[in-house]
Design a protein around this motif. Structure first.
Motif, PDB file in Angstrom:
ATOM      1  N   ASP A  35       0.852  -1.202   0.000  1.00  0.00           N
ATOM      2  CA  ASP A  35       0.000   0.000   0.000  1.00  0.00           C
ATOM      3  C   ASP A  35       0.884   1.247   0.000  1.00  0.00           C
ATOM      4  OD1 ASP A  35      -3.248   0.396   1.017  1.00  0.00           O
ATOM      5  OD2 ASP A  35      -1.910   2.134   0.911  1.00  0.00           O
ATOM      6  N   GLY A  41      -5.347   5.450   2.582  1.00  0.00           N
ATOM      7  CA  GLY A  41      -4.752   4.306   3.283  1.00  0.00           C
ATOM      8  C   GLY A  41      -4.428   4.693   4.714  1.00  0.00           C
ATOM      9  N   ALA A  84      -5.754  -2.069  -4.777  1.00  0.00           N
ATOM     10  CA  ALA A  84      -5.229  -0.694  -4.760  1.00  0.00           C
ATOM     11  C   ALA A  84      -5.793   0.088  -5.927  1.00  0.00           C
ATOM     12  CB  ALA A  84      -3.700  -0.711  -4.837  1.00  0.00           C
TER      13      ALA A  84
END
Ligand code: NAD
Ligand code: TYD
Length: 349
Positions: A35, A41, A84
């Motif tokens: 990530d 995030g 993602a």
């Protein structure tokens, strides 16, 4: 069987629920979470599992080809669950190129790294691409999106997701790369960044701020509790047919304005406010350009073939979601400080 699974976007909303489920349920698997920790995030989302032996966090960007190739070489992932992405339609309208970069180029870089690592040795390998129902475009008053519905994306976000779906399929056709794709409807639940409808409105109700309903509020979405999505992803990962697509939805259509009224009612009850007070915050604002009228999913394939069904009703899921935000005010305060304030001003004023 042991597996080495790369989850991308695992610090985000849906990704964190997927990572938690896999880490806790499959101690024999090694779970790697890649990530970039963009605004969406948040390491806090995985506090409860970050110490587990079968979990590794990899901080990096899927558009960084050198970095991606290096981790594929080092950890030799046999499976990818790719979440993602830049995920918010409104942001895609202000910054479409960011969506092309992450969602299209980033997906291609992952596909390419996977292809180069295994060089056709595809046994027991899987690239699982997480996509959205928005690739199908907009429905009128009737009908449902089926797996065979032609792609017809309208926003830069959905166009970038559609494009990434096509690249996954193309790598399957051209190089034999084993893949599966799921297209899911709108998710809601704990840990969702307060830019999407439900967490944004919960945050605003707590703070007595206006609830900006776009247009006339008669837009319709199908809503699914995020943990039910994670359960579906687990099933498809283990039992999905290679090269197939599965639609995932909540059998749960709501017009935005009706959903907002239900949310206001539940919030009034939970906050001990007079019934009707939160709905007075509703403010109709300028519509989103290119706003899709209606999304609705026919999820009968995953239901019949894999036996999946949502486990909670919308009323229950919404109630749990509100309870989580009310019980995690620090999380909400952290993610709404700093840049969020600028985003909010630009988007809504
Ligand atoms: P999110 O925005 O909450 O999280 C995205 C995550 O990806 C974040 O942790 C972010 O840091 C990470 N990320 C972004 N760009 C990156 C990059 N270049 N490199 C590495 N990491 C990066 O998104 P979400 O709502 O959890 O959605 C996850 C996936 O599910 C997306 O692919 C989205 O298209 C899809 N999806 C979402 C919904 C929904 O309702 N939220 C519905 C269907 C499908
Ligand atoms: P959103 O949560 O952004 O998801 P998506 O656009 O991917 O469906 O929006 C859900 C619906 O709510 C959509 O019809 C747009 C509408 N909406 C508002 O009316 N006001 C808002 O402030 C937001 C964020 C969304």
């Amino acid at each position: 069987m042991k597996k080495s699974i790369l989850v991308t976007g695992g610090a985000g909303f849906i990704g964190s629920h997927v990572v938690r489920r896999f880490v806790n349920k499959y101690p024999e698997y090694s779970i790697f979470n890649l990530d970039a920790l963009t605004y969406a995030g948040n390491m806090e989302n995985l506090k409860d599992i970050e110490h587990k032996e079968n979990y590794t966090f990899l901080h990096g960007d899927i558009t960084d080809e050198v970095f991606v190739n290096s981790i594929f070489e080092k950890y030799r992932f046999d499976s990818i669950i790719h979440l993602a992405a830049e995920s918010h339609v409104d942001r895609s309208i202000t910054d479409p190129l960011a969506f092309a970069k992450t969602n299209i180029l980033g997906t291609m870089i992952l596909l390419n790294a996977f292809k180069e690592l295994w060089k056709g040795n595809w046994e027991e390998k899987l690239f699982y691409h997480i996509s959205t129902d928005e690739v199908y475009g907009s429905l009128g008053e009737n009908g449902l999106f089926e797996e065979t519905t032609p792609y017809d994306p309208n926003s830069p976000y959905s166009a970038s997701k559609a494009s990434s779906d096509h690249f996954v399929r193309a790598y399957g056709e051209t190089y034999g790369l084993p893949f599966v794709i799921t297209n899911c409807s709108n998710n809601y639940g704990q840990n969702q960044f307060p830019e999407k409808l439900i967490p944004l409105f919960i945050h605003n109700i707590i703070n007595n701020k206006p609830l900006p309903v776009y247009g006339d509020g008669n837009y319709t979405r199908d809503w699914l509790y995020v943990i039910d999505h994670a359960i579906a992803i687990d099933l498809v990962f283990h039992q999905g047919i290679l090269t197939d697509t599965y639609n995932i939805g909540g059998f749960n259509e709501w017009k935005n304005i009706d959903l907002v009224k239900l949310l206001c009612q539940q919030m009034d009850e939970k906050l001990g406010r007079a019934i009707g007070s939160s709905s007075q915050l509703i403010a109709y604002v300028k519509d989103r350009p290119g706003h899709d009228l209606r999304y609705a999913i026919d999820a009968s394939k995953i239901n019949k073939e894999l036996g999946w069904n949502p486990t909670v009703t919308f009323e229950e899921g919404l109630s749990k979601t509100i309870d989580w935000y009310l019980g995690n005010k620090e999380w909400l305060a952290n993610v709404t400080s700093g840049n969020y304030q600028n985003y909010y001003k630009e988007q809504y004023q």
